[in-house]
Design a protein around this motif. Structure first.
Motif, short mmCIF file in Angstrom:
data_model
loop_
_atom_site.label_atom_id
_atom_site.label_comp_id
_atom_site.label_asym_id
_atom_site.label_seq_id
_atom_site.Cartn_x
_atom_site.Cartn_y
_atom_site.Cartn_z
N PRO B 389 -11.62 7.88 -1.84
CA PRO B 389 -11.90 9.12 -1.10
C PRO B 389 -10.64 9.81 -0.61
O PRO B 389 -10.70 10.98 -0.24
CB PRO B 389 -12.75 8.63 0.08
N VAL B 390 -9.52 9.10 -0.60
CA VAL B 390 -8.29 9.75 -0.14
C VAL B 390 -7.31 9.92 -1.30
O VAL B 390 -6.10 10.02 -1.11
CB VAL B 390 -7.64 8.99 1.04
N ASP B 391 -7.86 9.96 -2.51
CA ASP B 391 -7.10 10.27 -3.72
C ASP B 391 -5.88 9.38 -3.95
O ASP B 391 -4.82 9.87 -4.37
CB ASP B 391 -6.66 11.75 -3.71
N LEU B 392 -6.04 8.10 -3.66
CA LEU B 392 -4.96 7.19 -4.01
C LEU B 392 -5.18 6.67 -5.42
O LEU B 392 -6.25 6.82 -5.99
CB LEU B 392 -4.94 6.00 -3.05
N LEU B 393 -4.14 6.05 -5.96
CA LEU B 393 -4.26 5.35 -7.23
C LEU B 393 -4.08 3.87 -6.89
O LEU B 393 -2.99 3.33 -7.02
CB LEU B 393 -3.19 5.83 -8.21
N CYS B 417 -4.79 4.72 2.96
CA CYS B 417 -5.96 3.91 2.58
C CYS B 417 -6.79 3.62 3.83
O CYS B 417 -6.27 3.13 4.82
CB CYS B 417 -5.52 2.62 1.91
N THR B 418 -8.07 3.93 3.76
CA THR B 418 -8.92 3.71 4.92
C THR B 418 -9.64 2.37 4.82
O THR B 418 -10.44 2.04 5.69
CB THR B 418 -10.00 4.80 5.02
N GLY B 419 -9.39 1.64 3.74
CA GLY B 419 -10.06 0.36 3.57
C GLY B 419 -11.55 0.50 3.28
O GLY B 419 -12.32 -0.41 3.56
N ILE B 436 -5.87 -6.29 -1.01
CA ILE B 436 -4.44 -6.31 -1.31
C ILE B 436 -3.74 -5.16 -0.58
O ILE B 436 -2.67 -5.32 0.01
CB ILE B 436 -4.21 -6.21 -2.84
N LEU B 437 -4.38 -3.99 -0.57
CA LEU B 437 -3.78 -2.85 0.12
C LEU B 437 -3.74 -3.09 1.63
O LEU B 437 -2.75 -2.74 2.29
CB LEU B 437 -4.55 -1.57 -0.21
N ALA B 438 -4.80 -3.71 2.15
CA ALA B 438 -4.80 -3.99 3.59
C ALA B 438 -3.67 -4.95 3.94
O ALA B 438 -2.98 -4.78 4.96
CB ALA B 438 -6.15 -4.57 4.00
S1 SF4 Z 1 -10.07 0.97 0.00
FE1 SF4 Z 1 -8.33 2.35 0.16
S2 SF4 Z 1 -7.55 2.57 -1.90
FE2 SF4 Z 1 -9.58 1.67 -2.06
S3 SF4 Z 1 -10.90 3.41 -2.42
FE3 SF4 Z 1 -10.90 3.03 -0.20
S4 SF4 Z 1 -9.27 4.32 0.58
FE4 SF4 Z 1 -8.98 4.23 -1.62
#
Ligand code: SF4
Ligand code: SF4
Lengths: 383, 451
Positions: B389-393, B417-419, B436-438
């Motif tokens: 939703p926040v256009d990350l890859l 990243c909002t998790g 992993i992102l968290a």
């Molecule tokens: S967890 Fe983070 S990276 Fe994954 S879709 Fe949600 S906002 Fe995007």
């Protein structure tokens, strides 16, 4: 209870360390999970997960390849009998020659897969299911089986495992295998004699492909049609060629299926088609020889040779393609562009699509790098 | 009231959505303070087992800032102190005094909206810290308890995240309008700008409650369109706004209630969803109520996820509901396998992909808490970024982070990243991208922010 499950439950202990057969755990788990797709309770958020998994993902590619494969078998028989036999007889003849190639490709390839999986202690990955079928489809039906074995070995080991296995490979393994065979055994892979089985009813020259026509003065489109390759015949595929490449129709049908299910990126496929159309059309207006594929125009380029197979099933291999959307457009377009360029400028090596894809595989990381830089630059920084 | 532009969301319809009414549950035997704070907070225990406490007695303290207190949600005897990994306090369990009518409770001096406006920001912050409210305000991007005392550029209050299992705003706002408005006044004191969002479907009931004017932005009726991080991403104009804060709407009401009346508000509306033995619905009970009290008896083979199906954790029945957590979902939770699983047509299988027949039908489908496959290496399919939703890859951030480097993930937007968990949900290789992102966000915090 499912009787098969009973069998597995009895055999499970032998393959789990310290069971006597734990060395063969890799192949055992691969077999077991083929029949019983495991679904363990998740350990981390999000605890709910989609039902899609890699086995199903890859099955969809196989499903899309099935019509191409079956038609390939039929066409091999059709070419052998020159169409003068019953449908079943033609299919049978073709299958008799094509199936061994597929079996060798899968068998030898799986040997390497399992060997590396066991050595590295990871699971046997599903990606090979596609590789093992794709390679035979790019080969001429006359290929000696030992060359198939050598090719798939090279593709799996050098194209994939040296990079660390599925997901880390730079090049498409099936294309790596094919390129290896092409450069090592050009006699089996090119010329006019290899594209149909030696047959008592047809002379060898009859095995020429559309791409080998040209260079003798006149207009290329007429020459191709005169040689027996009407657009319609090229499109539907009853002509000599690699096992799976002849029917552009079925390849594009598979592509459509993969695009609709989103298993393959429509950006790559459409980008590739646009690349071919734009380039071929552009060449029509450039001064150049009118008797070579330089002037063949978009449709002949789209429907002949391995373009349809390549763009639908090989260029779309996500691992070796760019991972950014803009990158995928560029990648697809350039594959189309180089395919036509190679056919146009190099009459000695007319089948350009495989090399174009391999070439763009190498550039995929660079394309991604640039497009990531651009997208990152557009974000409001958060550091 | 501005509609936000539609973004990427979860599309499938799910079974077990709670009914739109709230039932009052009887008083639980125990309640607990479950701080559930970010991993950076070090807590100091202020009471011991068997101590007698009142509603509002400080139980825990943030070691970084001793003024930040966590107050008791119940009056009675401290029955147990449960600790998790590395002896971190997870729950302070309180046996409620038997007689509901005479539960001991502290009371504080009420602060009227007028008095509030006259107070300086520092004064308000101190009041909130001492009254146990400060830990419920979370600051982006690390969702930590706010540290600096500068004003927040923005405060985001989302009435509903869009996940169908979350409590319906009109249910928890009913009869609480005054407390809600009082809470907003507090936030206005703390932040330059207060943003209140609600999904489109909530607007008519909010209008009936007289609160529609408070909503500044209307969002899609889909998860995670109402996630505060997603809203911030959509409306922020500059990097300075990254330091905004957010607060759960029910905690905002509790804050308003505490300041206007001087009493700690111990009621919450919880949404119970999935396949519990009691009807999936809304239930009103105490803060920090036992999970089993909320969801009722549990059948064999079920698991409970608290805090949202995409972001919450599997919780045992004897645990208690955490601070700021208002959902409990009961789902199937045993290891299974599927015979020829990869080949099923899948008319009843939930998937965001188009590889099951269910994508052609519009019925709602069941969820469970299993993986449906095995972990594999990333195949670069790009399905994860189609959901972010926040256009990350996420796949590229994951790969950049695996090299141990921090510049690249940050440049790619890691901290946005909002998790929400959707990337992990859809990944065919079952890669735990959100996790992993968290983790890399935490590493980033340790390397760059922590003193
Ligand atoms: S967890 Fe983070 S990276 Fe994954 S879709 Fe949600 S906002 Fe995007
Ligand atoms: S969805 Fe999974 S496999 Fe696909 S790109 Fe993302 S991380 Fe890789």
């Amino acid at each position: 209870m499912n009787p098969l499950r009973k069998v597995f439950e009895k055999t499970d202990p032998y393959f789990k360390p310290p069971g006597q057969l734990s060395r063969f755990k890799g192949i055992y788990t691969a077999t077991r999970t083929f029949f019983f797709l495991p679904s363990k309770v998740t350990g981390m958020a999000p605890h709910v997960r989609d039902h899609i998994d890699l086995k199903r993902f890859m099955s969809f590619v196989i499903l899309a390849l099935l019509p191409v494969t079956l038609f390939g078998m039929f066409n091999v028989g059709y070419q052998y009998h020159n169409g003068a036999a019953g449908v079943f007889e033609m299919f049978y003849t073709g299958a008799r020659h094509v199936l061994p190639i597929i079996v060798v490709s899968y068998g030898v390839g799986f040997f390497w897969e399992i060997l590396f999986a066991t050595l590295r202690g990871h699971e046997v990955t599903e990606g090979f299911l596609v590789t093992g079928l794709l390679l035979p489809l790019t080969l001429p039906p006359t290929i000696p089986l030992w060359q198939v074995a050598l090719g798939i070995s090279f593709g799996v080991v050098m194209g994939k495992e040296v990079f660390g296995g599925t997901g880390r490979n730079l090049l498409n393994p099936a294309l790596t295998a094919r390129a290896f065979l092409f450069f090592s055994y050009p006699v089996s892979m090119s010329g006019n004699g290899v594209w149909r089985l030696p047959s008592p009813t047809v002379d060898a020259v009859g095995g020429a492909t559309a791409l080998s026509v040209g260079g003798t003065g006149g207009r290329i489109q007429e020459m191709v049609v005169d040689a027996g390759f009407s657009l319609e015949r090229l499109f539907f595929g009853l002509h000599p060629g690699s096992i799976g490449e002849t029917s552009a129709f079925l390849c594009f049908l598979g592509a459509l299926f993969l695009m609709v299910t989103r298993v393959a990126s429509f950006r790559i496929i459409i980008g590739g088609i646009v690349g071919v159309v734009v380039t071929a059309w552009g060449f029509l207006y450039l001064p150049g020889p009118t008797d070579t594929w330089f002037s063949a125009g978009p449709l002949f380029h789209l429907f002949s040779g391995g373009f349809a197979l390549g763009i639908s099933f090989m260029a779309t291999d996500p691992v070796s393609a760019p991972g950014t959307d803009s990158g995928r457009w560029i990648y697809g377009f350039l594959i189309g562009f180089f395919t036509v360029l190679l056919r146009a400028v190099n009459p000695a090596y007319v089948e350009g699509v495989m090399l174009s894809i391999l070439f763009m595989n190498i550039f995929a990381p660079l394309i991604d790098h640039i497009s990531l830089k651009i997208t990152a630059g557009r974000r409001i920084p958060n550091v | 009231m501005k509609p936000l532009k539609p973004g990427k969301t979860f599309q499938s319809k799910i079974n077990g959505v709670p009914q739109g009414q709230a039932t009052l549950l009887e008083r639980p035997k125990t309640v607990a303070l479950v701080p559930g704070a970010s991993p950076f907070v070090k807590l100091k225990l202020l009471v011991g087992e068997n101590d007698t406490v009142s509603v509002g007695t400080p139980l825990l303290q943030d070691k970084r800032d001793p003024k930040v207190l966590f107050l008791s949600p119940g009056g009675g005897r401290v029955a147990a102190i449960r600790r998790g990994a590395r002896r971190v306090v997870q729950e302070v369990v309180i046996d409620l005094a038997d007689d509901g009518a005479h539960e001991p409770a502290l009371s504080f001096a009420p602060i009227s909206p007028k008095a509030l406006k006259a107070m300086s920001r520092m004064e308000v912050v101190n009041v909130l810290k001492l009254r146990g409210i400060w830990p419920l305000i979370r600051q982006f991007p690390f969702m930590d308890i706010p540290q600096e005392s500068n004003g927040f550029p923005m405060a985001v209050v989302s009435l509903h995240s869009g996940e169908r299992f979350n409590p319906v705003p009109s249910l928890f706002l009913k009869d609480q309008q005054a407390a809600f408005l009082h809470g907003l006044t507090v936030l206005q004191n703390l932040a330059d700008r207060v943003v209140v969002t609600a999904p489109r479907s909530a607007m008519a009931p909010l209008k009936a409650l007289g609160l529609a004017e408070q909503v500044t932005h209307v969002v899609q009726d889909a998860y995670p369109a109402g996630d505060p991080g997603v809203i911030l991403y959509q409306i922020r104009k500059s990097a300075a706004e990254n330091a905004s804060c957010t607060m759960d709407p029910q905690e905002l009401i509790a804050m308003g209630h505490l300041l206007s009346t001087g009493n700690v508000q111990c009621r919450r509306i919880y949404a119970v969803s999935g396949t519990p033995t009691r009807p999936a619905s809304h239930y009103q009970t105490r803060t920090g109520t036992p999970v089993s009290h909320l969801v009722g008896p549990l059948k064999q083979g079920k698991g409970i996820v608290t805090g949202g199906v995409f972001t919450g954790t599997i919780t045992s029945g004897d645990a208690h509901m955490g601070m700021g957590i208002t959902t409990a979902t009961v789902l199937d939770g045993v290891d299974t396998d599927a015979f020829f699983g990869f080949a099923w047509p899948g008319r009843r299988l939930l998937s965001e992909s188009r590889t099951f027949l269910s994508c052609l039908e519009s019925g709602s489908l069941g969820m469970d808490v299993t993986l449906h496959g095995e972990e594999r290496a990333c195949i670069n399919c790009g399905w994860c970024d189609k959901k972010c939703p926040v256009d990350l890859l996420p796949q590229f951030i994951m790969k950049a982070a695996s090299t141990g480097e921090m510049e690249e993930p940050l440049a790619l937007g890691l901290l946005d990243c909002t998790g929400c968990g959707l990337c992990t949900f859809v990944c065919p290789s079952k890669i735990d991208l959100a996790g992993i992102l968290a983790l890399s966000k935490q590493t980033c915090y340790r390397e760059r922010v922590m003193p």
